[in-house]
Design a protein around this motif. Structure first.
Motif, PDB file in Angstrom:
ATOM      1  N   VAL A   1       3.593  10.307  -9.210  1.00 22.81           N
ATOM      2  CA  VAL A   1       2.864  10.850 -10.555  1.00 22.81           C
ATOM      3  C   VAL A   1       2.082  12.011 -10.203  1.00 22.81           C
ATOM      4  O   VAL A   1       2.155  12.925 -10.987  1.00 22.81           O
ATOM      5  N   VAL A   2       1.850  12.082  -8.947  1.00 25.50           N
ATOM      6  CA  VAL A   2       1.042  13.666  -8.733  1.00 25.50           C
ATOM      7  C   VAL A   2       1.997  14.591  -8.787  1.00 25.50           C
ATOM      8  O   VAL A   2       1.746  15.696  -9.245  1.00 25.50           O
TER       9      VAL A   2
ATOM     10  N   ASN B   1       5.148  17.975   0.918  1.00 19.77           N
ATOM     11  CA  ASN B   1       4.609  17.863   2.269  1.00 19.77           C
ATOM     12  C   ASN B   1       5.247  18.811   3.263  1.00 19.77           C
ATOM     13  O   ASN B   1       5.300  18.470   4.580  1.00 19.77           O
TER      14      ASN B   1
ATOM     15  N   ASN C   1       2.767  15.156 -12.476  1.00 18.77           N
ATOM     16  CA  ASN C   1       1.387  15.832 -12.870  1.00 18.77           C
ATOM     17  C   ASN C   1       1.501  17.071 -12.693  1.00 18.77           C
ATOM     18  O   ASN C   1       1.163  18.233 -13.353  1.00 18.77           O
TER      19      ASN C   1
ATOM     20  N   PHE D   1       1.171   4.065  -2.738  1.00 13.83           N
ATOM     21  CA  PHE D   1       0.699   5.400  -2.332  1.00 13.83           C
ATOM     22  C   PHE D   1       1.891   6.281  -2.916  1.00 13.83           C
ATOM     23  O   PHE D   1       1.789   7.482  -3.383  1.00 13.83           O
TER      24      PHE D   1
ATOM     25  N   ALA E   1       2.776  21.936  -1.051  1.00  9.74           N
ATOM     26  CA  ALA E   1       1.913  20.906  -0.899  1.00  9.74           C
ATOM     27  C   ALA E   1       2.641  19.344  -1.701  1.00  9.74           C
ATOM     28  O   ALA E   1       2.474  18.363  -0.755  1.00  9.74           O
TER      29      ALA E   1
ATOM     30  N   ASN F   1       1.946   6.445  -6.645  1.00 10.00           N
ATOM     31  CA  ASN F   1       1.056   7.310  -7.091  1.00 10.00           C
ATOM     32  C   ASN F   1       1.184   9.256  -6.661  1.00 10.00           C
ATOM     33  O   ASN F   1       0.845  10.049  -7.393  1.00 10.00           O
ATOM     34  N   HIS F   2       1.934   9.182  -5.460  1.00  8.51           N
ATOM     35  CA  HIS F   2       2.412  10.456  -5.122  1.00  8.51           C
ATOM     36  C   HIS F   2       3.297  11.200  -6.158  1.00  8.51           C
ATOM     37  O   HIS F   2       3.275  12.210  -6.460  1.00  8.51           O
TER      38      HIS F   2
ATOM     39  N   LYS G   1       0.762  -1.154   0.024  1.00 10.14           N
ATOM     40  CA  LYS G   1      -0.270   0.196  -0.195  1.00 10.14           C
ATOM     41  C   LYS G   1       0.930   1.240   0.163  1.00 10.14           C
ATOM     42  O   LYS G   1       0.620   2.063  -0.736  1.00 10.14           O
TER      43      LYS G   1
END
Lengths: 114, 536
Positions: free
Chosen positions: B164-165, B199, B168, B158, B196, B161-162, B154
């Protein structure tokens, strides 16, 4: 620019609406989760998270939201996001949140999804 | 062991195997450590008829035990008996409230601790129970490993994906800020996105010019800028444009376990955002420059149009003379000028002039010359006086490098007498008896000097059939592709060899000859000419 994080909650039937304002980070995420557990402990398992006044979220904030999603999935509950800023909506999509949570344009539409 | 007892054990083991399978299925479906512990306590209670199963957990060897499942608070008194080492320990006690105390080391360095009460039916713990418990503990170990693997998976998902975020958002932010035309908005947006995506709890952007902070932006809006900058966990970077420094500082990277250090990826991201800002600021600057250039271009076009209107659209008819003129302006505002006006005494003023250089300033000087002349035409016109006054006016109105060369002729149509004055202009060609006489008497160019040196005029008597060509250096200096000028010599030859009866035909022929010379080379200067014939 994002103001200091705060939230306002209202309940309706078996649903809690959490309206947030500001940066959803560690502090903001923790406040949302605390508010969620407070109502979930009273048996409410439908949550509408209104992010109209929050347009910045970091991954720690997202991890708190995932915690809520996992908890609600165990009890067949629902988490519905509303009034999402386009950048947040894209972020949630990439992070896979909408596989287990729903989204609606506004509160009225959100209630229809419960 | 007799056959019956043996069969009995086989039956029991058969039941246990099924129980193990069910147990593993339940345990491996646990989402949290608490859930895993609770499920394990249910399995033990069901399999051993024990109501009292207490479970503890600790992350490391030296950590304190944490209570996870407690059925009997008195179990806490047994904590000192939980032995932690790299081996599993199970101690059995037949005469105590808690009959089993066990510790189980796990692969990630953490430990389970179990304090288990006696059976409900008060029977002793059998050897089979002990074997079964060992197997259940192994089951717990496996389930925990599965739980850890799921959690790691997980976290990896996560994290992926982060990433990729982050990528992006970096792209999206670049696009978004390139659309913003207000620097403050793009600075705010990039600061909040950078904070953001790394973090960061908060961030500050300081704009520094000449070593002084001229502006600061904080994120979130309520951030105490001094506090942000005084944190011992910060990263920063800056970009600079036109001696203005944009310093980005992010502080206090968040994690679910507290504040941690920023990593290399965070630094790369922050630098990338800062570079995007630099590009956006540069683009905004270029955009503003382009707008300003466009505005200037329109104003220059308007000035050029005004300039064109100064040149007469038609020339007056002069009895006994034929006069034609042309002005072909170059792309820029030119400084060529000509005019023909009738004076109060019936004579005609003919002027051709050329301001040094081109552009708006030259255009303004031409306007000054035109306005002054128009004022003088209304009064008694004495050529040398007018020239002296024009010189003062132009000298006062112009900068040192600007002046006007000009040729002014006063034609008396009744006699053919021309009084002329050449103020630093090209010698004007006058054809008389098959020869060229160059009219060059006069003085300095208007506006060049103001020493009080008087202008002198001269006179020529124009006989029937004689011609005068007034021109500017736009003709003689017209260049072709080989950088060759049309030249004074070529103009002289053309003037001598072409003697049409109509002034307009001469002008057209001259322009054609100049164009023939320049071919496709763009015109770089105004071309102006006047041709005067005294009719036979």
């Amino acid at each position: 620019m994002s103001p200091e994080f705060h939230l306002v909650t209202e309940t309706k039937d078996n649903c809690v609406i959490i309206n947030t304002t500001g940066y959803i980070n560690n502090i903001g995420g923790q406040k949302i989760v605390d508010e969620f557990y407070k109502h979930n402990g009273n048996g409410i398992n439908n949550v509408i998270l209104n992010l109209a006044e929050s347009n910045v979220v970091n991954s720690i904030g997202i991890s708190f939201l995932i915690e809520i999603i996992e908890k609600l999935n165990q009890s067949n509950g629902n988490l519905i996001f509303t009034n999402l800023d386009p950048s947040i909506e894209k972020t949630f999509t990439i992070m896979g949140l909408f596989q287990f949570a729903k989204k609606a344009d506004n509160l009225k539409e959100a209630f229809k999804l419960i | 062991m007799n056959v019956v007892e043996y069969n009995n054990i086989i039956d029991k083991l058969s039941v246990q195997v099924k129980s193990f399978q069910e147990g593993f299925s339940i345990l491996s479906g646990s989402n949290t450590l608490k859930e895993l512990s609770t499920n394990f306590s249910h399995i033990l209670r069901g399999n051993f008829f024990i109501s009292d199963v207490n479970i503890f957990f600790k992350n490391t060897l030296s950590a304190e035990w944490e209570s996870v499942v407690i059925h009997n608070p008195r179990c806490l008194e047994c904590l000192p008996f939980l032995r932690t080492s790299t081996n599993a320990h199970i101690d059995y006690f037949s005469d105590r409230e808690f009959g089993i105390i066990a510790t189980l080391p796990l692969t990630d360095g953490s430990f389970w601790g179990l304090v288990i009460g006696n059976k409900i039916d008060k029977t002793e713990i059998t050897e089979l129970d002990k074997i079964t418990l060992q197997m259940f503990l192994q089951l717990l170990d496996n389930a925990y490993q599965s739980f850890i693997n799921q959690r790691t998976e997980k976290q990896l998902n996560f994290s992926l994906n982060h990433r990729v975020v982050q990528l992006n958002s970096l792209i999206d932010t670049g696009i978004e800020i390139s659309k913003l035309h207000k620097t403050s908005s793009l600075l705010e947006l990039s600061l909040e996105r950078a904070a953001a995506l790394t973090n960061a709890s908060c961030g500050v952007l300081q704009i520094i010019s000449g070593g002084e902070i001229i502006s600061s932006i904080g994120f979130p809006g309520n951030s105490d800028i001094k506090k942000v900058l005084s944190s011992d966990k910060i990263i920063d970077t800056f970009v600079e444009f036109q001696k203005v420094k944009y310093l980005f500082t992010l502080s206090d990277k968040e994690s679910r376990k507290g504040i941690i250090d920023f990593d290399q990826t965070d630094r790369i991201l922050l630098t990338a955002f800062a570079r995007q800002v630099l590009t956006a600021i540069e683009n905004e600057h270029l955009h503003n420059e382009a707008i300003e250039k466009e505005r200037m271009h329109k104003e220059i076009e308007m000035a050029a149009e005004i300039q064109r209107r100064i040149i007469p659209q038609s020339l007056p008819e002069i009895n006994g003379f034929d006069l034609a003129g042309i002005n072909i302006p170059s792309l820029e505002i030119g400084g060529d000028y000509y005019d023909v006006s009738k004076l109060k005494d019936g004579r005609y003023l003919i002027i051709i002039a050329d301001v040094a250089g081109k552009g708006v300033a030259s255009g303004l000087l031409v306007n000054t010359l035109n306005a002054s002349l128009n004022a003088f035409v209304e009064n008694d016109f004495k050529l040398t006086n007018v020239a002296n006054r024009l010189n003062k006016i132009i000298f006062k109105a112009s900068t040192p490098e600007k002046y006007i060369t000009g040729f002014i002729a006063i034609l008396d149509p009744t006699t053919g007498v021309i009084e002329y004055l050449n103020a630093g202009h090209n010698p004007i060609f006058y054809s008389s008896n098959g020869k060229i006489i160059k009219l060059d008497k006069g003085g300095f160019a208007f506006g060049m000097l103001d020493f009080g040196l008087p202008y002198e005029s001269a006179f020529v008597q124009m006989e029937p059939g004689e011609k005068i060509l007034f021109y500017t250096d736009g003709i003689t200096e017209a260049m072709n592709g080989k950088n060759e000028e049309y030249s004074d010599e070529k103009l002289e030859l053309f003037f001598l060899n072409n003697k049409p009866s109509k002034a307009e035909i001469f002008i057209k022929s001259l322009i054609m000859d100049v164009k023939k010379h320049t071919e496709d080379t763009p015109q770089s200067d105004d071309i102006t000419a006047l041709y005067l014939i005294r009719n036979k």
